[in-house]
Each structure stands twice: as C-alpha cells, then as structure tokens.
Enzyme design. Structure first.
Site, PDB file in Angstrom:
ATOM      1  N   GLN A   1      67.109  45.307  23.591  1.00 42.22           N
ATOM      2  CA  GLN A   1      67.556  46.663  23.902  1.00 42.22           C
ATOM      3  C   GLN A   1      67.141  47.050  25.324  1.00 42.22           C
ATOM      4  O   GLN A   1      66.234  46.473  25.903  1.00 42.22           O
ATOM      5  CB  GLN A   1      66.998  47.652  22.875  1.00 42.22           C
ATOM      6  CG  GLN A   1      67.646  47.488  21.507  1.00 42.22           C
ATOM      7  CD  GLN A   1      67.082  48.429  20.453  1.00 42.22           C
ATOM      8  OE1 GLN A   1      66.214  49.250  20.731  1.00 42.22           O
ATOM      9  NE2 GLN A   1      67.576  48.316  19.229  1.00 42.22           N
ATOM     10  N   ARG A   2      67.845  48.040  25.866  1.00 42.41           N
ATOM     11  CA  ARG A   2      67.632  48.537  27.241  1.00 42.41           C
ATOM     12  C   ARG A   2      67.956  47.470  28.295  1.00 42.41           C
ATOM     13  O   ARG A   2      67.400  47.487  29.390  1.00 42.41           O
ATOM     14  CB  ARG A   2      66.196  49.055  27.428  1.00 42.41           C
ATOM     15  CG  ARG A   2      65.847  50.219  26.510  1.00 42.41           C
ATOM     16  CD  ARG A   2      64.424  50.683  26.732  1.00 42.41           C
ATOM     17  NE  ARG A   2      64.070  51.754  25.833  1.00 42.41           N
ATOM     18  CZ  ARG A   2      64.293  53.040  26.062  1.00 42.41           C
ATOM     19  NH1 ARG A   2      64.887  53.413  27.181  1.00 42.41           N
ATOM     20  NH2 ARG A   2      63.933  53.953  25.180  1.00 42.41           N
TER      21      ARG A   2
ATOM     22  N   GLU B   1      83.429  54.037  13.719  1.00 41.16           N
ATOM     23  CA  GLU B   1      83.250  54.709  12.435  1.00 41.16           C
ATOM     24  C   GLU B   1      82.051  55.645  12.524  1.00 41.16           C
ATOM     25  O   GLU B   1      81.041  55.332  13.143  1.00 41.16           O
ATOM     26  CB  GLU B   1      83.034  53.654  11.347  1.00 41.16           C
ATOM     27  CG  GLU B   1      83.051  54.193   9.929  1.00 41.16           C
ATOM     28  CD  GLU B   1      82.967  53.082   8.898  1.00 41.16           C
ATOM     29  OE1 GLU B   1      82.239  53.261   7.896  1.00 41.16           O
ATOM     30  OE2 GLU B   1      83.615  52.029   9.100  1.00 41.16           O
TER      31      GLU B   1
ATOM     32  N   CYS C   1      79.944  49.034  12.515  1.00 38.50           N
ATOM     33  CA  CYS C   1      78.484  49.055  12.639  1.00 38.50           C
ATOM     34  C   CYS C   1      78.112  48.274  13.884  1.00 38.50           C
ATOM     35  O   CYS C   1      78.746  47.266  14.205  1.00 38.50           O
ATOM     36  CB  CYS C   1      77.876  48.417  11.388  1.00 38.50           C
ATOM     37  SG  CYS C   1      76.086  48.380  11.398  1.00 38.50           S
TER      38      CYS C   1
ATOM     39  N   THR D   1      71.975  46.244  18.560  1.00 34.64           N
ATOM     40  CA  THR D   1      71.320  45.333  19.489  1.00 34.64           C
ATOM     41  C   THR D   1      69.902  45.137  18.964  1.00 34.64           C
ATOM     42  O   THR D   1      69.196  46.117  18.718  1.00 34.64           O
ATOM     43  CB  THR D   1      71.262  45.903  20.919  1.00 34.64           C
ATOM     44  OG1 THR D   1      72.586  46.222  21.351  1.00 34.64           O
ATOM     45  CG2 THR D   1      70.642  44.910  21.875  1.00 34.64           C
TER      46      THR D   1
END
Length: 401
Positions: free
Chosen positions: A271-272, A297, A263, A266
C-alpha cells in the site's frame, strides 16, 4: 480486603459495552468501548476494545493493566434491574426476529443480515499472517474454518494461498507446491508487472482463499464462498522466485448494474505505492475494451473511497491539462469509461464547478494543472493499454424456438 482482591473485583466488574480510557501503543490514553473478553492460558483476563471515533482496524486485545478503571462512564438512570430487563428484551427481540425473518421484504432482510454479520465479525479472530517475505498484522475478522479461526498467527502460501496453522506445515507445503504465479491466464505484462485473470468457476478453491485473505483487511466484504459468478484479476510483481501478488480486484461476469469492479484490495506491504490506482486503472481499461461505462460496486471501504477519488481526479486533471476548448461531462465519460455521476461527484469535490453567465461550467485553474503535472511526473508507472492481451467474453445468444 487485600489490594489483590480489590484488583480482581475491579477486573471482573468490567462488562461488555463499558466505556473507559485505554492506553494505546503510543502511550496516550484514548476512549474505548469493551467489545468482548477472554481468559488466557495463564488465567489472565484480556479485553477486546474498540477505540471510539477510530476505524475498527485498530481494535485489539489488551491486558487489564492498560485500562483506566477510574474513567468508566456510568450510563445514566440504568440500574442492574434495568440492565437485566434490557438483556431479557433483547433475547426476546432476537427470537422474534428469527421467527419472522422469512416474512420480511428483501430490503429488510438485507439490513437484518448486515446487522447479524456485524455482530458475528466484531471481534478479530486472527491477529497476524505470514505470507511470502512478510509478516502482516490483520485488521478484521475473516471466516476461516473453525480449526484455523482461533490461531493467533496463520501461515499462507503466497502462490496458491493455502492456509496453515504452523510454520513447519508451510515449509513442507512449499516443497510440494508447484505454483509460481496465480492459476489463470496472464493478460498483461509490462516489465515485472503482470495481471492474471482467474475464473472463480475454474479455480474455485484459489478464489475462495483469496476472499478469505481479503476479508482480513476489508470490513464490508461479505463474499467468501460464492465465487463462481466472478472473475478475479490478480496483479503481481515478478522476480526469480515467481510472481508475487500485490493486490487484486474481482468483477462479476455479467453485471446488470454495469459494475466493473466488485471488490479491490492492495495487500498492506504494497500500500501507498500506487498499486491501488493501477488496479482501478486496469478495471477501466477493460471497460474501454468492452465499450461500456463502468462504476465500482458499493459500498466502498474508506480506503476504497480515497483510492477511487484519487484515480478519478488524476484522470480528469490529466485531460483538463491537455484539452483545449469546452468539454462536457458526457464527453469525459465517453473518453474515460467513467460513469457521469462519478465524474460529477469528483469535479464537485475538486470544486471545479463554477457559475458563469447564467450557466454552470467546469473551471480549472493553471495552479491546479501545474500541481497535477508535478504529481504525475513522480508517479510514472501507469497501465499501458497496448500490453493488455484480452478480449471481452462473448455472451451466448439464446436462439428462439
């Protein structure tokens, strides 16, 4: 009949499953489906809507005024009597499924569980969290304990991840909490960037809390409490106040399928900014140290698919820009620890497989290499393998009696 009564009748006529137009935050009307409804403390009705064709992270509670009841789509040939019969059949079908569930094979059981999970988690239960310096809108349902699950806003300690219902509780907790970084071994440090390895068995509560937090932003995540078989790798940025989590990935201690990542998340404020690629890169650096090929996974979230495809593309184009002569997918796999099937799907997506003189070859244009080099110069932060202080865990060998 008065206009207020007419409006009340229209309000009450909206059923779960109704499809109509709803005014979104940008003022534009979009088609939506009503998933659920509730009454507020003020006695008003709110509807939980899913915008058709959009990701579930955009689902939200809306007031009746935002719905255009004149656009309700009628279901052809379905009278009230048929609707009642259909609901009755559904109840009987659900009861039958419950009675026969344990007689089914594992694949059918898994499908049934996923369907039940989707039904339970279709309505987001917590709208906002406060963690560290950030107030973040959530995306999905997360199975926090019932007393917390109906809070409009949840307050989370950014260091131990304990969750609270009130700001005052968080402030009191901060005075007592002595953690300033994740409760594990720091296995990587480069500048202000660190990675901590946390054992799900040794730090069970912390790892359960990180799973509950992650579920607020991951649609397909189903691991919440069974954390003991997993290791968690927490990436942080450090300052004078402590090490602040930017994201994490988890990994099975012993994976039969060679999964090097179970798993990944962020946190939205980070993010980005390239942290997703850094997390993926770190997972593959650990695979290299283990001398294994790795793969994530499945299924991946939509953002996960984009992150992995972007990482694979960057790694492969980096090799192509420096390598002279022929190179095979097997060679690429051994150099990167990326499984051959992931490499093949990536070069297919990049349209690099060409047919020449009776055989398929990998062909990279100078223009693509040039564009890659420009992008690489912008994203200068990378995992430095020399800064990783980690050895693969030794699997105990059972002696024959």
């Amino acid at each position: 009949m008065s206009s207020s009564n007419e409006e009340e009748d229209e309000n009450n006529s909206l059923e779960v499953g109704s499809v109509l137009m709803c005014r979104w935050r940008d003022g534009v009307f979009h088609k939506c489906e009503i998933v659920d409804w509730r009454e507020t403390k003020e006695g008003e009705t709110e509807y939980y809507v899913h915008y058709v064709g959009f990701n579930r992270r955009l689902d939200e509670w809306v007031h009746f005024e935002r719905l255009d009841v004149d656009t309700i789509e009628e279901k052809e040939g379905e009278s009230n009597e048929k609707k009642a019969n259909r609901r009755g059949r559904k109840r009987a079908f659900d009861e039958f499924n419950l009675q026969t569930f344990y007689q089914k094979d594992e694949e059918t059981k898994q499908a049934a569980l996923e369907k039940a999970h989707e039904a339970i988690t279709k309505v987001k239960n917590i709208n906002t969290i406060e963690i560290g310096r950030y107030e973040v809108d959530t995306w999905y349902f997360s199975p926090y304990p019932e007393e917390f699950s109906k809070c409009d806003k949840l307050f989370i300690c950014e260091f131990c991840l304990k969750y609270m219902k009130k700001k005052t509780s968080l402030n009191r907790h901060k005075l007592k909490c002595d953690l300033r970084n994740p409760p594990g071994n720091e296995i990587y440090r480069n500048g202000n960037l660190s990675v901590f390895e946390v054992d799900g068995k040794k730090n069970k509560i912390y790892c359960q809390n990180i799973c509950l937090l992650a579920k607020l932003f991951l649609d397909h995540k189903t691991l919440y409490y069974d954390v003991e078989p997993f290791l968690f790798y927490i990436m942080t940025e450090s300052d004078s106040r402590g090490s602040h989590m930017v994201g994490y990935f988890s990994k099975e201690k012993h994976s039969q399928e060679d999964y090097n990542l179970a798993c990944i998340l962020t946190l939205p404020p980070y993010q980005r900014k390239g942290f997703g690629k850094l997390l993926i890169s770190f997972a593959y650096e650990l695979s290299k140290k283990e001398g294994k090929l790795g793969t994530p996974e499945k299924p991946l979230s939509d953002l996960g698919v984009l992150s992995f495809r972007s990482y694979y593309s960057q790694v492969l184009l980096d090799i192509f820009s420096k390598h002279k002569g022929n190179i095979s997918i097997k060679d690429l796999s051994e150099m990167t620890s990326i499984k051959p099937e992931d490499i093949y799907s990536t070069i297919q997506a990049l349209d690099l497989i060409k047919y020449c003189k009776g055989q398929h070859i990998i062909s990279v244009s100078p223009k693509m290499v040039e564009e890659h080099n420009r992008a690489s110069n912008k994203n200068s932060v990378k995992i430095d393998p020399k800064c990783i202080q980690w050895n693969p865990p030794v699997t105990p060998i059972k002696k024959a009696r």
